[in-house]
Design a protein around this motif. Structure first.
Motif, PDB file in Angstrom:
ATOM      1  N   UNK A 152      16.635 -22.253   2.496  1.00 25.99           N
ATOM      2  CA  UNK A 152      16.724 -21.299   3.603  1.00 25.99           C
ATOM      3  C   UNK A 152      16.297 -21.990   4.897  1.00 25.99           C
ATOM      4  N   UNK A 153      17.226 -22.186   5.812  1.00 25.83           N
ATOM      5  CA  UNK A 153      17.036 -23.061   6.965  1.00 25.83           C
ATOM      6  C   UNK A 153      16.418 -22.319   8.150  1.00 25.83           C
ATOM      7  N   UNK A 154      15.196 -21.868   7.945  1.00 23.53           N
ATOM      8  CA  UNK A 154      14.461 -21.175   9.004  1.00 23.53           C
ATOM      9  C   UNK A 154      12.969 -21.327   8.723  1.00 23.53           C
ATOM     10  N   UNK A 155      12.152 -21.673   9.752  1.00 21.46           N
ATOM     11  CA  UNK A 155      10.705 -21.701   9.536  1.00 21.46           C
ATOM     12  C   UNK A 155      10.216 -20.327   9.081  1.00 21.46           C
ATOM     13  N   UNK A 156       9.352 -20.318   8.055  1.00 21.33           N
ATOM     14  CA  UNK A 156       8.934 -19.054   7.460  1.00 21.33           C
ATOM     15  C   UNK A 156       7.420 -18.964   7.325  1.00 21.33           C
ATOM     16  N   UNK A 157       6.912 -17.745   7.495  1.00 23.20           N
ATOM     17  CA  UNK A 157       5.590 -17.342   7.025  1.00 23.20           C
ATOM     18  C   UNK A 157       5.836 -16.342   5.898  1.00 23.20           C
ATOM     19  N   UNK A 158       4.774 -15.944   5.201  1.00 22.23           N
ATOM     20  CA  UNK A 158       4.942 -15.000   4.102  1.00 22.23           C
ATOM     21  C   UNK A 158       3.911 -13.890   4.198  1.00 22.23           C
ATOM     22  N   UNK A 159       4.378 -12.655   3.983  1.00 23.61           N
ATOM     23  CA  UNK A 159       3.509 -11.477   3.994  1.00 23.61           C
ATOM     24  C   UNK A 159       3.372 -10.937   2.574  1.00 23.61           C
ATOM     25  N   UNK A 160       2.125 -10.606   2.191  1.00 10.60           N
ATOM     26  CA  UNK A 160       1.817 -10.108   0.853  1.00 10.60           C
ATOM     27  C   UNK A 160       1.158  -8.725   0.944  1.00 10.60           C
ATOM     28  N   UNK A 161       1.352  -7.891  -0.084  1.00  7.22           N
ATOM     29  CA  UNK A 161       0.831  -6.522  -0.024  1.00  7.22           C
ATOM     30  C   UNK A 161      -0.617  -6.414  -0.468  1.00  7.22           C
ATOM     31  N   UNK A 162      -1.385  -5.581   0.242  1.00 10.94           N
ATOM     32  CA  UNK A 162      -2.751  -5.254  -0.176  1.00 10.94           C
ATOM     33  C   UNK A 162      -2.928  -3.733  -0.210  1.00 10.94           C
ATOM     34  N   UNK A 163      -1.829  -3.006  -0.238  1.00 13.16           N
ATOM     35  CA  UNK A 163      -1.870  -1.550  -0.178  1.00 13.16           C
ATOM     36  C   UNK A 163      -1.502  -0.942  -1.525  1.00 13.16           C
ATOM     37  N   UNK A 164      -1.673   0.363  -1.646  1.00 13.15           N
ATOM     38  CA  UNK A 164      -1.205   1.094  -2.809  1.00 13.15           C
ATOM     39  C   UNK A 164      -0.483   2.358  -2.347  1.00 13.15           C
ATOM     40  N   UNK A 165       0.365   2.884  -3.206  1.00  8.65           N
ATOM     41  CA  UNK A 165       1.047   4.143  -2.950  1.00  8.65           C
ATOM     42  C   UNK A 165       0.588   5.170  -3.973  1.00  8.65           C
ATOM     43  N   UNK A 166       0.476   6.412  -3.531  1.00  4.74           N
ATOM     44  CA  UNK A 166       0.353   7.546  -4.448  1.00  4.74           C
ATOM     45  C   UNK A 166       1.693   8.273  -4.405  1.00  4.74           C
ATOM     46  N   UNK A 167       2.416   8.214  -5.508  1.00  2.00           N
ATOM     47  CA  UNK A 167       3.789   8.705  -5.543  1.00  2.00           C
ATOM     48  C   UNK A 167       3.837  10.014  -6.331  1.00  2.00           C
ATOM     49  N   UNK A 168       4.383  11.042  -5.702  1.00  6.33           N
ATOM     50  CA  UNK A 168       4.464  12.363  -6.319  1.00  6.33           C
ATOM     51  C   UNK A 168       5.788  12.528  -7.059  1.00  6.33           C
ATOM     52  N   UNK A 169       5.683  12.880  -8.345  1.00  3.85           N
ATOM     53  CA  UNK A 169       6.863  13.156  -9.169  1.00  3.85           C
ATOM     54  C   UNK A 169       6.786  14.590  -9.691  1.00  3.85           C
ATOM     55  N   UNK A 170       7.942  15.219  -9.804  1.00  2.32           N
ATOM     56  CA  UNK A 170       8.055  16.559 -10.381  1.00  2.32           C
ATOM     57  C   UNK A 170       9.128  16.515 -11.461  1.00  2.32           C
ATOM     58  N   UNK A 171       8.695  16.733 -12.697  1.00  2.00           N
ATOM     59  CA  UNK A 171       9.610  16.580 -13.834  1.00  2.00           C
ATOM     60  C   UNK A 171      10.259  15.194 -13.816  1.00  2.00           C
ATOM     61  N   UNK A 172       9.424  14.192 -13.511  1.00  2.00           N
ATOM     62  CA  UNK A 172       9.846  12.789 -13.440  1.00  2.00           C
ATOM     63  C   UNK A 172      10.867  12.534 -12.326  1.00  2.00           C
ATOM     64  N   UNK A 173      10.963  13.454 -11.401  1.00  2.00           N
ATOM     65  CA  UNK A 173      11.861  13.286 -10.255  1.00  2.00           C
ATOM     66  C   UNK A 173      11.023  12.990  -9.019  1.00  2.00           C
ATOM     67  N   UNK A 174      11.418  11.957  -8.279  1.00  2.00           N
ATOM     68  CA  UNK A 174      10.672  11.518  -7.095  1.00  2.00           C
ATOM     69  C   UNK A 174      10.655  12.601  -6.018  1.00  2.00           C
ATOM     70  N   UNK A 175       9.461  12.928  -5.531  1.00  2.00           N
ATOM     71  CA  UNK A 175       9.305  13.889  -4.428  1.00  2.00           C
ATOM     72  C   UNK A 175       8.949  13.171  -3.130  1.00  2.00           C
ATOM     73  N   UNK A 176       8.014  12.236  -3.182  1.00  2.00           N
ATOM     74  CA  UNK A 176       7.634  11.504  -1.979  1.00  2.00           C
ATOM     75  C   UNK A 176       6.358  10.712  -2.181  1.00  2.00           C
ATOM     76  N   UNK A 177       6.014   9.922  -1.174  1.00  2.00           N
ATOM     77  CA  UNK A 177       4.776   9.145  -1.181  1.00  2.00           C
ATOM     78  C   UNK A 177       3.698   9.952  -0.466  1.00  2.00           C
ATOM     79  N   UNK A 178       2.572  10.111  -1.127  1.00  2.00           N
ATOM     80  CA  UNK A 178       1.471  10.921  -0.597  1.00  2.00           C
ATOM     81  C   UNK A 178       0.558  10.045   0.266  1.00  2.00           C
ATOM     82  N   UNK A 179       0.839  10.004   1.558  1.00  2.00           N
ATOM     83  CA  UNK A 179      -0.037   9.256   2.468  1.00  2.00           C
ATOM     84  C   UNK A 179      -1.327  10.017   2.731  1.00  2.00           C
ATOM     85  N   UNK A 180      -1.276  11.332   2.622  1.00  2.00           N
ATOM     86  CA  UNK A 180      -2.463  12.179   2.701  1.00  2.00           C
ATOM     87  C   UNK A 180      -2.293  13.317   1.698  1.00  2.00           C
ATOM     88  N   UNK A 181      -3.384  14.039   1.424  1.00  2.00           N
ATOM     89  CA  UNK A 181      -3.360  15.050   0.379  1.00  2.00           C
ATOM     90  C   UNK A 181      -2.435  16.224   0.686  1.00  2.00           C
TER      91      UNK A 181
END
Length: 311
Positions: free
Chosen positions: A219-248
């Motif tokens: 890949x012919x471009x100077x690169x830096x790299x970003x890594x994750x240090x976060x977590x998601x709380x993901x709401x499911x209803x009957x195993x169906x995705x509802x959304x990411x819970x950023x707050x309660x």
């Protein structure tokens, strides 16, 4: 001591000095950075302590998003409010998130408007020493030409202000032509589909990320790299995705609903770093953690994600 012994001794001393200098140069070359991704820029004591303790030299600060409004116009949105001063000795890189759908609209003036807005915001809020602006857009094959044309115009305008332009590079974009910018940041997160009840970790799973890394060495471009240090709380209803819970109170939680925690462990982050080292060591010369917040600082301290900074 005869002449031969003197020569040998001098060679040993010189080799030691060279090795020491090389190690110092490598240490100095490693840059520690963070993203700050919020609508309010306000550093608390824990965040400031982290910046100081880890010798963070650069903050990629999200200034605003660019979205398509209800009337089909390309407009700024969710502009950050400044409540903290720029930390001493820390470079700020204004970062703009552009929704991909904007590239299906008229963006012929976006480069001029965006640069002007960034410069005004920086001046108004005493952000000094701006040398780079980063553009974050999940462009696709359909929008690539429009996006690259926009970047070329922005690079030309920014050059007159002695500012370089960088862009984020998602893993699926590594197989595409290199964008026309000075450098990129490889995003080693959001590798899977958060909507899936079962399957791989959507934040970072090397089973998803690994196949894309074969493109990295060429890949012919100077690169830096970003890594994750976060977590998601993901709401499911009957195993169906509802959304990411950023707050309660983001979504109503009903009886029988399930909130699943998704995270990339520190061990997985280090596995990703080693995988990139194997393909292209220079991509880890600058390591960026996504993202800086009080919650994530607590996670970093508890699980030692800061190891990603280490050589």
């Amino acid at each position: 001591m005869n002449n031969v012994m003197r020569i040998i001794l001098v060679c040993v001393v010189m080799a030691t000095v060279v090795c020491a200098c090389t190690k110092r140069e490598r240490g100095e070359r490693g840059l520690r950075s963070v993203y700050y991704w919020s609508t309010v820029y306000e550093l608390d004591s824990a965040e400031r302590a982290f910046l100081e303790r880890e010798h963070v030299g650069r903050i990629y600060l999200r200034y605003f998003d660019v979205v398509v409004d209800d009337e089909g116009r390309v407009m700024p949105n969710a502009t950050v409010r400044f409540r903290s001063e720029q930390p001493g000795g820390v470079e700020v890189v204004p970062t703009i998130y552009i929704m991909n759908e904007c590239m299906s609209r008229d963006v012929s003036q976006l480069d001029s408007l965006l640069l002007r807005r960034v410069m005004q915001m920086s001046e108004t809020n005493d952000i000094t020493g701006v040398r780079e602006i980063q553009i974050d857009c999940d462009w696709t094959m359909t929008t690539r030409k429009t996006y690259y044309d926009f970047l070329m115009r922005l690079v030309e305008r920014a050059r007159n202000e002695n500012i370089q332009i960088s862009t984020t590079i998602r893993l699926h974009q590594l197989s595409q032509p290199v964008p026309p910018v000075e450098r990129g940041v490889l995003m080693m997160y959001n590798t899977g589909d958060v909507r899936q009840w079962d399957g791989t970790n959507p934040i970072l799973d090397m089973r998803d990320a690994g196949p894309y890394l074969r493109y990295l060495s060429d890949y012919d471009l100077p690169l830096s790299t970003a890594y994750p240090v976060f977590e998601w709380r993901v709401l499911f209803r009957d195993k169906r995705f509802i959304g990411i819970m950023h707050s309660d109170d983001d979504y109503p939680v009903l009886s029988g609903d399930t909130i699943v925690r998704r995270e990339a462990s520190a061990e997985v982050v280090m596995e990703a770093r080693r995988a990139i080292d194997n393909q292209r060591t220079d991509a880890n010369d600058e390591v960026i953690l996504f993202d800086l917040s009080k919650t994530n600082v607590q996670r970093i301290n508890k699980y030692h994600y800061e190891k990603a900074f280490s050589d």
